[in-house]
Write an enzyme that holds these catalytic residues in place. Structure first.
Site, PDB file in Angstrom:
ATOM      1  N   ASP A   4      70.558  -8.438  73.421  1.00  0.00           N
ATOM      2  CA  ASP A   4      69.410  -9.044  72.769  1.00  0.00           C
ATOM      3  C   ASP A   4      69.094 -10.451  73.408  1.00  0.00           C
ATOM      4  OD1 ASP A   4      68.030  -8.590  69.904  1.00  0.00           O
ATOM      5  OD2 ASP A   4      68.545 -10.665  69.704  1.00  0.00           O
ATOM      6  N   THR A   5      67.941 -10.470  73.262  1.00  0.00           N
ATOM      7  CA  THR A   5      67.242 -11.528  73.829  1.00  0.00           C
ATOM      8  C   THR A   5      66.442 -12.691  72.714  1.00  0.00           C
ATOM      9  OG1 THR A   5      66.760 -10.708  75.992  1.00  0.00           O
ATOM     10  CG2 THR A   5      65.585 -12.965  75.565  1.00  0.00           C
TER      11      THR A   5
END
Length: 191
Positions: A70-71
């Protein structure tokens, strides 16, 4: 003994491309169905880690490794959402214009019979001061839709970046050094 095959828990084509860059081809690419709403008062680092862990846990497999990521783009303590419209892209770029922000990418690797492993990579990115014309033209490309912070560093927005410290691949969406280290620990023979 061969390493366990890999499932990529992501709908991001950029993550699949990044894996291919280091010679990794997952046997499956699945999109986990989780609630990605930040909790009230949740800070960017814990949020990114929680999302990566939840994505990996959402696709349990008794005979595969499951890799999730996840960014998060953070302006101070604020989590910038994935832009869903051109208006949100414009809002994000106005906020980031001429300023430094953090890009946090968390990865999680689930293996059968082992505790889940995770890493969090923080990069610092500084945008040049953008004109309203630059912002509008970028929004018109559609490239920022679906991207954390409303931009893709591996596209037209690369021309906005004055400074980057950290992991370029992490800003794109998957820190390759840390990913390779986790996979090597599970028997993957990577170059």
């Amino acid at each position: 003994m061969s390493p366990l095959p890999l499932i990529l828990a992501s709908s991001s084509p950029r993550r699949l491309t990044l894996l291919g860059q280091i010679g990794i081809v997952p046997v499956q690419v699945l999109s986990p169905d989780i609630d990605e709403t930040p909790r009230r008062g949740e800070l960017p680092r814990p949020y990114a880690a929680r999302m990566a862990l939840a994505k990996a846990a959402a696709l349990p497999s008794p005979d595969h490794l499951v890799l999730a990521a996840d960014t998060v783009v953070a302006a101070g303590r604020r989590i910038l959402p994935k832009a869903e419209t051109a208006v949100q892209v414009v809002e994000s770029l106005r906020l980031l214009s001429g300023r430094r922000h953090r890009v946090l990418t968390a990865i999680a690797l689930a293996a059968p019979g082992r505790a889940m492993q995770h890493r969090l990579v923080e990069s610092v990115v500084t945008f040049n001061r953008l004109t309203e014309t630059q912002i509008a033209r970028y929004a018109d490309t559609g490239e920022g839709i679906g991207k954390a912070g409303g931009y893709a560093i591996n596209g037209h927005a690369a021309s906005f970046i004055r400074f980057l410290s950290g992991s370029y691949s992490g800003v794109v969406g998957l820190p390759l050094f840390e990913t390779a280290q986790l996979l090597r620990g599970h028997g993957w023979d990577l170059p």
